[in-house]
Write an enzyme that holds these catalytic residues in place. Structure first.
Site, PDB file in Angstrom:
ATOM      1  CE  LYS A  99     -11.913 -41.821 -29.740  1.00 50.04           C
ATOM      2  NZ  LYS A  99     -12.657 -41.466 -30.914  1.00 50.04           N
ATOM      3  CB  CYS A 100     -16.183 -41.319 -21.626  1.00 51.76           C
ATOM      4  SG  CYS A 100     -17.033 -41.733 -20.101  1.00 51.76           S
ATOM      5  CG  ASN A 101     -19.060 -46.815 -22.263  1.00 54.97           C
ATOM      6  OD1 ASN A 101     -18.676 -46.884 -23.434  1.00 54.97           O
ATOM      7  ND2 ASN A 101     -18.886 -47.800 -21.401  1.00 54.97           N
ATOM      8  CG  PHE A 102     -20.927 -41.563 -18.551  1.00 60.37           C
ATOM      9  CD1 PHE A 102     -22.186 -42.117 -18.384  1.00 60.37           C
ATOM     10  CD2 PHE A 102     -19.939 -41.894 -17.635  1.00 60.37           C
ATOM     11  CE1 PHE A 102     -22.466 -42.975 -17.340  1.00 60.37           C
ATOM     12  CE2 PHE A 102     -20.208 -42.753 -16.583  1.00 60.37           C
ATOM     13  CZ  PHE A 102     -21.471 -43.299 -16.430  1.00 60.37           C
ATOM     14  CB  SER A 103     -18.854 -39.353 -25.133  1.00 58.95           C
ATOM     15  OG  SER A 103     -19.236 -40.418 -25.969  1.00 58.95           O
TER      16      SER A 103
END
Length: 186
Positions: A35-39
């Protein structure tokens, strides 16, 4: 000699994985979160893996829920999500702690051998990357914002060094250049 080969970690299915299986490979270890923006970096990590796996490169994903609770899924759901959303085929481990008293020993080792942002040993966010050479030693640490595709040159350099070491151990003449790599467009 100090290396990552002394560690084991459970895969997403709880099967124990000995990092000693990776001897001779160049490895990129990444703490991940679905769920991280960096995913979205999982796409780029998969491209690197596909481009260089035949030359002895691999990526290891270690999901972590310590930052913004960005990994709420259980281990099997994480693996499914990574495959469905990002077509990930490299190894995905069970969730780990990368900071604090319950830090996985591998991450204690990685942090003890390098410093991150502001010369701090603690991991500050998801998608911190650690490049390991073919002898199992830490080469470099990269911040979460470092895009995986920017690591191509250093990965190729480490793969070339590994090929030269392997040739030298086998008693073969070590060429000055080894044409292993193709410049595939990412």
């Amino acid at each position: 000699m100090d290396s990552i080969y002394q560690f084991n970690a459970p895969l997403f299915n709880s099967e124990n994985f000995s990092l000693s299986q990776l001897q001779g490979k160049t490895v990129l270890i990444v703490n991940t979160a679905s769920k991280c923006n960096f995913s979205v970096q999982l796409n780029a990590l998969e491209k690197l893996y596909q481009q260089y796996k035949s030359n002895g490169f691999t990526v290891l994903a270690f999901p972590c829920n310590q930052f913004g609770q960005n990994e709420p899924l259980d281990n099997l759901a994480i693996k499914d999500f990574y495959q469905e959303q990002f077509n990930v085929s490299f190894e995905v481990f069970g969730k780990v702690m990368v900071n604090g008293p319950e830090t996985h020993p591998l991450f204690n080792y990685l942090k003890s051998h390098t410093r991150g942002i502001s010369q701090n040993r603690a991991i500050k966010w998801n998608f911190t990357k650690f490049l390991i050479n073919s002898q199992g030693q830490l080469v470099a640490r990269y911040a979460p914002r470092t895009k995986p595709e920017t690591l191509k040159q250093v990965i190729e350099s480490n793969l070339l060094q590994a090929a030269k070491l392997s040739a030298a151990r086998g008693g073969k003449k070590v060429p000055s250049k080894i044409p292993l790599f193709t410049s595939a467009k990412a």
